[in-house]
Motif scaffolding. Structure first.
Motif: not given
Length: 355
Positions: A122, A257-259, A266, A268-269, A272
């Motif tokens: 992350q 951007r899609k993680g 799963r 993303w920035r 989670r």
């Protein structure tokens, strides 16, 4: 790389075998094999040491069984006395190999488990620009594909003691032409050693802008341009095939951007979540009233946005189980408000009931 020799005698010493027993007992305590071994502990340790010093030691046949989740795997459970030997080897040699590993090599290392790997991923996504790409690769049937001669070469690059390497390779023996048994403690260490060249190639040669990390055979490169991602995929595919005789099962190039889907999360920035399958298993544990299982799932979800959802689901679907949860989860789920009647902070649940 400086090689280390004269290890065998210290590894098979009675003192180190005793430490190996303590490690095996901590992991396998409560099982019949542990009880039988401990019942005649002095004699068993002396017998092990005698066999090891004479060079006649051989691991006993494994107990083989199959697990079906998260996917079908053959598991080879060693006899307890062989667990003692493995822990004795692990305790003595893991610190030697630990110095050769990069900090971004996760799994089976103290403080570097799934939570640490997910945290790193992350943070790497946040370091990477929003218009960059990630490259994710995974090895096809990793443990079943490890080439034992290559593994031995990697061990010998650091260990100069042939007798020590011979002992270690006893626990890499496998009925198929390639592969090592899943279930051995040393198989976890072998996996770290086997993939170590990939880590150094990625970090020293490819040098992805926002970082690199690996969890067992699943590895990620961050902050790439699309052209870099395509180029690095070709180079890494060639490297693992030629140097380690492994094959990639899949590769994914995606916009930051899609993680990423990594270590059971799963990510993303901005947040989670646990995977859908984990969510399904967590809900099932609530419905089946399996408290220990649900607590385990909550621990997995502890740093994710899925935690509040799971707690709410438990509260609604099985209030009795919800009340049995450790208080720390109640504190995370409830909000504190001030009761005007008594002037003290009181805990309310989401329905307004006092807890």
């Amino acid at each position: 790389m400086k090689r280390v020799g004269d290890l065998y005698s210290s590894v098979v010493s009675l003192e180190n075998l005793w430490q190996g027993f303590l490690g095996a007992k901590k992991s396998k305590g409560g099982r019949r094999g542990c009880f039988q071994f401990e019942k005649s502990l002095g004699r068993e340790l002396a017998s092990l040491q005698e066999e090891l010093e004479a060079g006649t030691y051989k691991p006993r046949p494994y107990f083989k069984f199959i697990v079906y989740e998260p996917k079908i795997r053959d598991i080879y459970a060693p006899a307890f006395r062989d667990c003692v030997v493995q822990y004795a080897i692990y305790n003595a040699l893991m610190p030697i190999f630990e110095k050769t590993f990069i900090d971004q090599s996760f799994a089976c290392r103290v403080g570097l488990g799934t939570h640490a790997a997910a945290d790193y991923a992350q943070n790497a996504l946040r370091r990477a620009g929003p218009d960059t790409y990630t490259l994710q690769l995974d090895i096809k049937k990793f443990f079943y594909s490890i080439d034992r001669p290559v593994l031995r070469q990697l061990l010998e690059k650091k260990i100069k003691d042939k007798k020590m390497v011979d002992l270690m390779m006893l626990f890499a023996d496998y009925p198929e032409p390639t592969g090592i048994p899943i279930g051995n403690l040393l198989s976890q260490m072998f996996a770290l050693i086997y993939m170590n060249p990939v880590d150094h190639y990625a970090t020293r040669v490819l040098k992805p802008a926002a970082g690199y990390c690996r969890y067992v055979d699943d590895f990620l490169l961050f902050g790439l341009t699309r052209d870099e991602a395509l180029d690095y995929r070709v180079k890494l595919t060639k490297f693992v095939n030629e140097e380690l005789k492994l094959t990639l099962s899949r590769s994914t190039i995606a916009n930051t951007r899609k993680g990423v889907n990594f270590c059971g999360y799963r990510t993303w920035r901005s947040g989670r979540f646990i995977r859908k399958y984990s969510l399904y298993k967590s809900r099932k544990a609530v419905r089946k009233n399996k408290l220990d299982s649900f607590i385990s799932h909550l621990a997995h979800a502890s740093k994710t946005r899925s935690l509040q959802h799971l707690l709410t689901y438990a509260e609604q679907e099985n209030y009795g189980l919800y009340c049995e949860l450790p208080k720390i989860y109640h504190k995370k789920h409830h909000k504190t408000v001030r009761d005007p009647r008594v002037g003290n902070g009181v805990m309310y649940n989401r329905w307004g009931d006092v807890c």
